[in-house]
Design a protein around this motif. Structure first.
Motif, mmCIF file in Angstrom:
data_model
loop_
_atom_site.group_PDB
_atom_site.id
_atom_site.type_symbol
_atom_site.label_atom_id
_atom_site.label_comp_id
_atom_site.label_asym_id
_atom_site.label_seq_id
_atom_site.Cartn_x
_atom_site.Cartn_y
_atom_site.Cartn_z
ATOM 1 N N ARG A 87 0.412 -1.441 -0.092
ATOM 2 C CA ARG A 87 0.249 0.369 0.306
ATOM 3 C C ARG A 87 1.466 1.608 -0.143
ATOM 4 O O ARG A 87 1.773 1.433 0.678
ATOM 5 N N LEU A 88 0.242 1.901 -0.605
ATOM 6 C CA LEU A 88 1.229 3.251 -1.068
ATOM 7 C C LEU A 88 0.456 4.716 -0.251
ATOM 8 O O LEU A 88 -1.268 4.264 -0.672
ATOM 9 N N VAL A 89 0.757 5.587 0.658
ATOM 10 C CA VAL A 89 -0.069 6.029 1.275
ATOM 11 C C VAL A 89 0.682 7.892 1.449
ATOM 12 O O VAL A 89 1.615 8.187 0.933
ATOM 13 N N ILE A 90 -0.399 8.448 0.827
ATOM 14 C CA ILE A 90 0.105 10.049 1.547
ATOM 15 C C ILE A 90 -1.162 10.782 2.741
ATOM 16 O O ILE A 90 -2.572 11.257 1.967
ATOM 17 N N ASN A 91 -0.475 10.443 3.319
ATOM 18 C CA ASN A 91 -1.843 11.560 4.110
ATOM 19 C C ASN A 91 -1.400 12.884 3.858
ATOM 20 O O ASN A 91 -0.582 13.181 3.623
ATOM 21 N N GLY A 93 -2.524 16.571 6.232
ATOM 22 C CA GLY A 93 -3.939 17.349 6.559
ATOM 23 C C GLY A 93 -4.445 16.954 8.061
ATOM 24 O O GLY A 93 -4.014 16.011 7.911
ATOM 25 N N GLU A 94 -5.123 17.433 8.964
ATOM 26 C CA GLU A 94 -5.655 16.568 9.802
ATOM 27 C C GLU A 94 -6.243 15.629 10.154
ATOM 28 O O GLU A 94 -5.349 14.449 10.600
ATOM 29 N N PHE A 95 -6.850 15.495 9.187
ATOM 30 C CA PHE A 95 -8.109 14.569 9.123
ATOM 31 C C PHE A 95 -8.138 13.435 8.239
ATOM 32 O O PHE A 95 -7.936 12.033 8.560
ATOM 33 N N GLY A 96 -6.391 13.928 7.284
ATOM 34 C CA GLY A 96 -5.805 12.652 7.397
ATOM 35 C C GLY A 96 -4.336 12.083 7.287
ATOM 36 O O GLY A 96 -3.754 11.189 7.554
ATOM 37 N N GLY A 97 -4.493 12.529 8.650
ATOM 38 C CA GLY A 97 -4.043 12.532 9.481
ATOM 39 C C GLY A 97 -2.248 12.149 9.189
ATOM 40 O O GLY A 97 -1.275 11.556 9.730
ATOM 41 N N GLN A 98 -1.704 13.570 8.793
ATOM 42 C CA GLN A 98 -0.390 14.023 8.797
ATOM 43 C C GLN A 98 0.616 14.575 9.256
ATOM 44 O O GLN A 98 -0.274 15.287 10.656
ATOM 45 N N THR A 99 1.116 14.168 10.353
ATOM 46 C CA THR A 99 1.770 15.210 11.425
ATOM 47 C C THR A 99 3.434 14.940 10.484
ATOM 48 O O THR A 99 3.771 16.173 11.282
ATOM 49 N N VAL A 100 4.314 14.929 9.585
ATOM 50 C CA VAL A 100 5.289 16.475 9.431
ATOM 51 C C VAL A 100 4.729 16.518 8.312
ATOM 52 O O VAL A 100 4.717 16.337 7.466
ATOM 53 N N ASP A 101 4.816 17.972 8.116
ATOM 54 C CA ASP A 101 4.359 19.189 7.215
ATOM 55 C C ASP A 101 5.388 18.487 6.113
ATOM 56 O O ASP A 101 6.172 20.140 5.819
ATOM 57 N N HIS A 102 5.856 17.784 5.530
ATOM 58 C CA HIS A 102 6.641 17.871 4.330
ATOM 59 C C HIS A 102 6.462 16.823 3.612
ATOM 60 O O HIS A 102 6.498 15.238 3.792
ATOM 61 N N LEU A 103 5.966 17.215 2.338
ATOM 62 C CA LEU A 103 5.410 16.047 1.360
ATOM 63 C C LEU A 103 6.550 14.067 1.113
ATOM 64 O O LEU A 103 7.475 13.948 1.054
ATOM 65 N N HIS A 104 5.339 13.445 1.065
ATOM 66 C CA HIS A 104 6.734 12.152 1.955
ATOM 67 C C HIS A 104 5.321 10.692 1.329
ATOM 68 O O HIS A 104 3.992 11.080 1.229
ATOM 69 N N ILE A 105 5.696 9.933 0.357
ATOM 70 C CA ILE A 105 4.752 8.515 0.339
ATOM 71 C C ILE A 105 5.074 7.857 1.726
ATOM 72 O O ILE A 105 6.313 7.372 1.517
ATOM 73 N N HIS A 106 4.375 6.908 1.971
ATOM 74 C CA HIS A 106 4.559 6.118 2.971
ATOM 75 C C HIS A 106 4.715 4.967 1.692
ATOM 76 O O HIS A 106 3.666 4.095 0.836
ATOM 77 N N VAL A 107 5.808 3.756 1.986
ATOM 78 C CA VAL A 107 5.081 2.376 1.507
ATOM 79 C C VAL A 107 5.148 1.574 2.407
ATOM 80 O O VAL A 107 5.933 1.299 3.772
ATOM 81 N N LEU A 108 3.756 0.595 2.562
ATOM 82 C CA LEU A 108 3.710 -0.258 3.734
ATOM 83 C C LEU A 108 3.592 -1.450 2.877
ATOM 84 O O LEU A 108 2.637 -1.989 1.613
ATOM 85 N N GLY A 109 3.590 -2.880 3.522
ATOM 86 C CA GLY A 109 4.234 -4.180 2.785
ATOM 87 C C GLY A 109 4.568 -4.840 4.385
ATOM 88 O O GLY A 109 4.865 -4.712 4.992
ATOM 89 N N GLY A 110 3.633 -6.404 3.602
ATOM 90 C CA GLY A 110 4.705 -7.332 4.756
ATOM 91 C C GLY A 110 3.516 -7.523 5.416
ATOM 92 O O GLY A 110 3.365 -8.822 6.320
ATOM 93 N N ARG A 111 1.939 -7.197 5.122
ATOM 94 C CA ARG A 111 0.757 -8.379 5.765
ATOM 95 C C ARG A 111 -0.082 -7.881 5.309
ATOM 96 O O ARG A 111 0.066 -6.426 4.552
#
Ligand code: 5GP
Ligand code: ZN
Length: 118
Positions: A87-91, A93-111
Motif C-alpha cells: 500500500r502507498l499512502v499520502i496523508n 492535513g489533520e483529518f488525513g493524519g499527516q504529522t510531518v508537513d513535508h511531502l512524503h509517500i508511505h510504502v507499507l507491506g508485508g502484511r
C-alpha cells in the motif's frame, strides 16, 4: 528550499540520521522510524513541499509527483513486496493524519492491509 524546523529537511541535510534505501534528484526513500507494517518506508521529496495539495501550485509538469510515485514503486519492488501487494499512502492535513508537513509517500507491506483504514 529548506525549512530549518522541518524534521524531514533535517534528515535530507544529514542532521538527523536515517536508514536510506534509494535516492535520486527528486526524492529520498528511508525506513520509517516507527514502522506500522513489517516493511514501512517513506519516500520524501527533496524539496520542502508541505503536502500533496501544494503540488498543484509548485509541480506544474508533475515531475515531483511522478518521480516520487515511481520511487515508491521501486522501493516496494526491491523490498520484495510485488507478489503479495503493498500500500502507498499520502496523508494530508489533520483529518488525513499527516504529522510531518513535508511531502512524503508511505510504502507499507508485508502484511494484509485493512479497508477501510483507521
Ligand atoms: P505522516 O504522519 O506525516 O503521514 O508520516 C510521518 C512519518 O514520518 C511517520 O510514519 C513517522 O513515523 C515518520 N517519522 C517521523 N520522524 C521521523 C524520523 O526522524 N525518522 C524517520 N525515519 N521517520 C520519521
Ligand atoms: Zn521539509
Amino acid at each position: 528550499m529548506t525549512d530549518h524546523a522541518c524534521i524531514f529537511c533535517r534528515i535530507l541535510k544529514g542532521e538527523i540520521p536515517s536508514r536510506q534505501i534509494l535516492e535520486d534528484g527528486v526524492g529520498v526513500a528511508i525506513h520509517d522510524v516507527n514502522p506500522q507494517a513489517p516493511f514501512h518506508a517513506i519516500v520524501i521529496a527533496r524539496r520542502h513541499v508541505p503536502d500533496v495539495a501544494s503540488l498543484i501550485a509548485v509541480d506544474g509538469e508533475g515531475s515531483i509527483a511522478g518521480n516520487l510515485m515511481k520511487m515508491a514503486v521501486k522501493v516496494a519492488q526491491e523490498a520484495g513486496l510485488s507478489a503479495k501487494g503493498y500500500r502507498l499512502v499520502i496523508n494530508t492535513g489533520e483529518f488525513g493524519g499527516q504529522t510531518v508537513d513535508h511531502l512524503h509517500i508511505h510504502v507499507l507491506g508485508g502484511r494484509q492491509m485493512l479497508w477501510p483504514p483507521g
